[in-house]
Motif scaffolding. Structure first.
Motif, short mmCIF file in Angstrom:
data_model
loop_
_atom_site.label_atom_id
_atom_site.label_comp_id
_atom_site.label_asym_id
_atom_site.label_seq_id
_atom_site.Cartn_x
_atom_site.Cartn_y
_atom_site.Cartn_z
N VAL A 90 0.76 -1.25 0.18
CA VAL A 90 0.18 0.05 -0.07
C VAL A 90 0.86 1.27 -0.06
O VAL A 90 2.00 1.18 0.16
CB VAL A 90 -0.88 -0.13 1.14
N ASP A 91 0.29 2.32 -0.12
CA ASP A 91 0.99 3.66 -0.21
C ASP A 91 0.30 4.63 0.85
O ASP A 91 -0.85 4.31 1.32
CB ASP A 91 0.79 4.43 -1.50
N GLU A 92 0.95 5.58 1.19
CA GLU A 92 0.28 6.54 2.33
C GLU A 92 -0.89 7.20 1.75
O GLU A 92 -0.71 7.66 0.54
CB GLU A 92 1.41 7.51 2.60
N LYS A 97 -9.32 -1.90 2.92
CA LYS A 97 -10.52 -2.83 3.44
C LYS A 97 -10.02 -3.70 4.53
O LYS A 97 -8.75 -4.25 4.66
CB LYS A 97 -11.09 -3.57 2.56
N GLU A 98 -10.62 -4.18 5.59
CA GLU A 98 -10.46 -5.05 6.53
C GLU A 98 -9.88 -6.21 5.86
O GLU A 98 -10.57 -6.96 5.09
CB GLU A 98 -11.56 -5.37 7.42
N GLY A 99 -8.99 -6.69 6.39
CA GLY A 99 -8.22 -8.09 5.96
C GLY A 99 -7.24 -8.04 4.88
O GLY A 99 -6.47 -8.81 4.22
N GLN A 100 -7.02 -6.55 4.20
CA GLN A 100 -6.10 -6.54 2.77
C GLN A 100 -4.92 -6.45 3.38
O GLN A 100 -4.42 -5.79 4.40
CB GLN A 100 -6.54 -5.13 2.33
N ARG A 101 -4.24 -7.00 2.49
CA ARG A 101 -2.50 -7.29 2.74
C ARG A 101 -1.79 -5.76 2.82
O ARG A 101 -2.16 -4.79 1.91
CB ARG A 101 -1.83 -7.99 1.83
N VAL A 185 1.25 -8.80 7.08
CA VAL A 185 0.52 -8.01 7.89
C VAL A 185 -0.76 -7.66 7.22
O VAL A 185 -0.71 -6.84 6.11
CB VAL A 185 1.70 -6.68 8.41
N ARG A 186 -2.01 -7.47 7.85
CA ARG A 186 -3.21 -7.25 7.12
C ARG A 186 -3.81 -6.16 7.92
O ARG A 186 -3.52 -5.77 9.06
CB ARG A 186 -4.30 -8.55 7.07
N ALA A 187 -4.66 -5.52 7.42
CA ALA A 187 -5.27 -4.24 7.88
C ALA A 187 -6.64 -4.91 8.78
O ALA A 187 -7.36 -5.79 8.34
CB ALA A 187 -6.17 -3.61 6.65
N PRO A 188 -6.63 -4.41 10.39
CA PRO A 188 -7.53 -4.96 11.06
C PRO A 188 -8.89 -4.37 10.73
O PRO A 188 -9.97 -4.89 11.49
CB PRO A 188 -6.61 -4.63 12.31
N SER A 216 -6.28 4.68 10.18
CA SER A 216 -7.33 5.74 10.83
C SER A 216 -8.81 5.06 10.17
O SER A 216 -9.29 5.37 8.91
CB SER A 216 -7.15 6.73 10.48
N GLU A 217 -9.77 4.36 11.11
CA GLU A 217 -10.95 4.11 10.73
C GLU A 217 -11.87 5.57 10.89
O GLU A 217 -11.86 5.86 11.92
CB GLU A 217 -11.29 3.02 11.67
N ILE A 218 -12.62 5.63 9.77
CA ILE A 218 -13.29 7.16 9.85
C ILE A 218 -14.75 6.75 9.14
O ILE A 218 -15.30 7.87 8.80
CB ILE A 218 -12.30 7.85 8.89
N LYS A 219 -15.30 5.72 9.57
CA LYS A 219 -16.59 5.66 9.34
C LYS A 219 -17.35 6.70 10.26
O LYS A 219 -18.33 7.35 9.92
CB LYS A 219 -17.39 4.25 9.51
#
Length: 397
Positions: A90-92, A97-101, A185-188, A216-219
């Motif tokens: 990924v990039d900055e 999404k949840e679970g994404q590498r 390492v995956r996105a929680p 940052s989870e921003i829902k």
């Protein structure tokens, strides 16, 4: 000869007094003209100016507080195993999404550990099978009293030990599987990737002081703001409810002003206050929650919270009807004799383009709306009474 001399003398006297006569005559004429002009030009009539009558009315005022925005979850992404970063997926600033590498750590060592653990499980199961065979073989012999019961008990103990070895080997296999999984390492949760301080090839481990990144989870976005001690005491005094929680629950929805001065289209709700004051700041922190389904808000941004305050009756004065003098706000009040007098006001706040008057005026008082630069204390005017609703169409006179 004597007659000629007398005549000459007489004419000489007339020439002496004639200029003085004309001077006096001119002065009398000018005086008459001056008197006549004054009697024909009476004093100028009082100027006509718009006047409004003040009354109490319900208004909504706002308190504004500087605020900072944070995601509802700002999650530090840290490695769970030691190793070298081989991939950054990924990039900055990416939305993931949840679970994404996110990252890949070199897995050769952990793959080998996993394979060894699998072999250990297989060996333990083989030993268990042998122990079970021994128990099965000795059981009928003991029943027929061919051998002693001690041998069977020894075989059963060996079987229990084999079962324990299988359980231990399986636990080691699961641990090896977990470590192998940790190499990816995956996105929680769903959210935005923050700064990534590491590059491909960097050595990482769980004890690194820096996280791999922050997600940052921003829902929903938390907006933090602070009240001073005096503001908090005023809030407790004015808000309805018996406890602080009830007073917070009674607050109406709040608005968020973004850094560019624009308003966030959705309103939020104040839902939390910290338990104590920050002694270094002399303030107490509140938190408001704003929905962010469109992801317009980002963690780390700044803005201002606007908390509405509804007053059932307040005396308002348009700002156009005031003037400043020595850092004080004045109006020209109109007396019963249509003469004006300047009055200083005590202002408690603003509502739109109007001041909220705490003292200095009362409902029913009349003030000049515009043309204030033409007035001074004691000036007489001809009032043109207008309603506040019609002021927008009057314009500046």
């Amino acid at each position: 000869m004597n007659n000629l001399i007398h005549t000459a003398t007489k004419n000489k006297g007339r020439r002496t007094y004639l200029p003085l006569f004309f001077i006096l005559l001119s002065f009398v004429f000018l005086q008459a003209c001056s008197t006549s002009t004054g009697s024909e030009n009476p004093a100028a009539a009082p100027q006509s100016l718009p006047v409004i009558t003040l009354s109490s009315q319900p208004v909504t005022t706002y308190q504004e507080f500087s605020a900072t925005l944070e995601g509802s979850k700002d999650i530090e992404i840290r490695p769970q195993v030691d190793g070298q970063l081989t991939e950054i997926y990924v990039d900055e600033g990416d939305l993931v999404k949840e679970g994404q590498r996110l990252f890949k750590i070199n897995d050769r060592e952990y793959t080998q550990q996993f394979n060894n653990a699998k072999a250990s499980v297989a060996a333990a199961k083989a030993n268990l099978a042998y122990a079970e065979i021994e128990v099965a073989k000795l059981s009928p012999l003991v029943a027929n009293k061919v051998i002693s019961e001690v041998q069977l008990k020894s075989a059963k103990a060996a079987q229990l030990a084999a079962e324990a070895n299988v359980a231990q080997a399986e636990a080691m296999l699961e641990s090896a599987r977990i470590n192998l999984d940790y190499t990816v390492v995956r996105a929680p949760a769903e959210g935005y990737i923050g700064r990534i301080p590491f590059k491909t090839g960097s050595l990482v481990n769980p004890s690194n002081p820096q996280a791999l990144t922050v997600l940052s989870e921003i829902k929903n976005v938390f907006v933090y703001f602070s009240m001073s001690e005096s503001e908090f005491l005023r809030f407790k005094e004015e808000a309805s409810g018996n406890s602080v929680i009830e007073k917070i629950d009674s607050l109406p929805p709040v608005e968020l002003v973004l850094a560019d001065g624009s308003f966030y289209p959705k309103k939020g709700k104040v839902e939390l206050v910290s338990g104590q004051f920050d002694n270094s700041m002399g303030a107490i922190t509140f938190r408001a929650v704003f929905p962010n389904a469109d992801r317009l808000l980002r963690s780390g941004s700044t803005g201002r919270i606007r908390i509405p305050r509804i007053r059932t009756a307040a005396l308002t004065v348009p700002q156009e009807a005031t003037f400043n003098l020595q850092d004080k706000i004045f109006v020209f009040a109109v007396g019963s004799d249509n003469k004006v007098v300047s009055k200083p006001l005590t202002i408690s706040g603003k509502s739109g383009t109007s001041y909220l008057v705490e003292s200095g005026l009362s409902p029913g008082d009349k003030i000049v709306y515009s043309g204030l630069d033409r007035l001074q204390d004691g000036s007489a005017i001809t009032p043109m009474f207008v309603s506040i609703d019609s002021l927008k169409t009057i314009g500046s006179l």
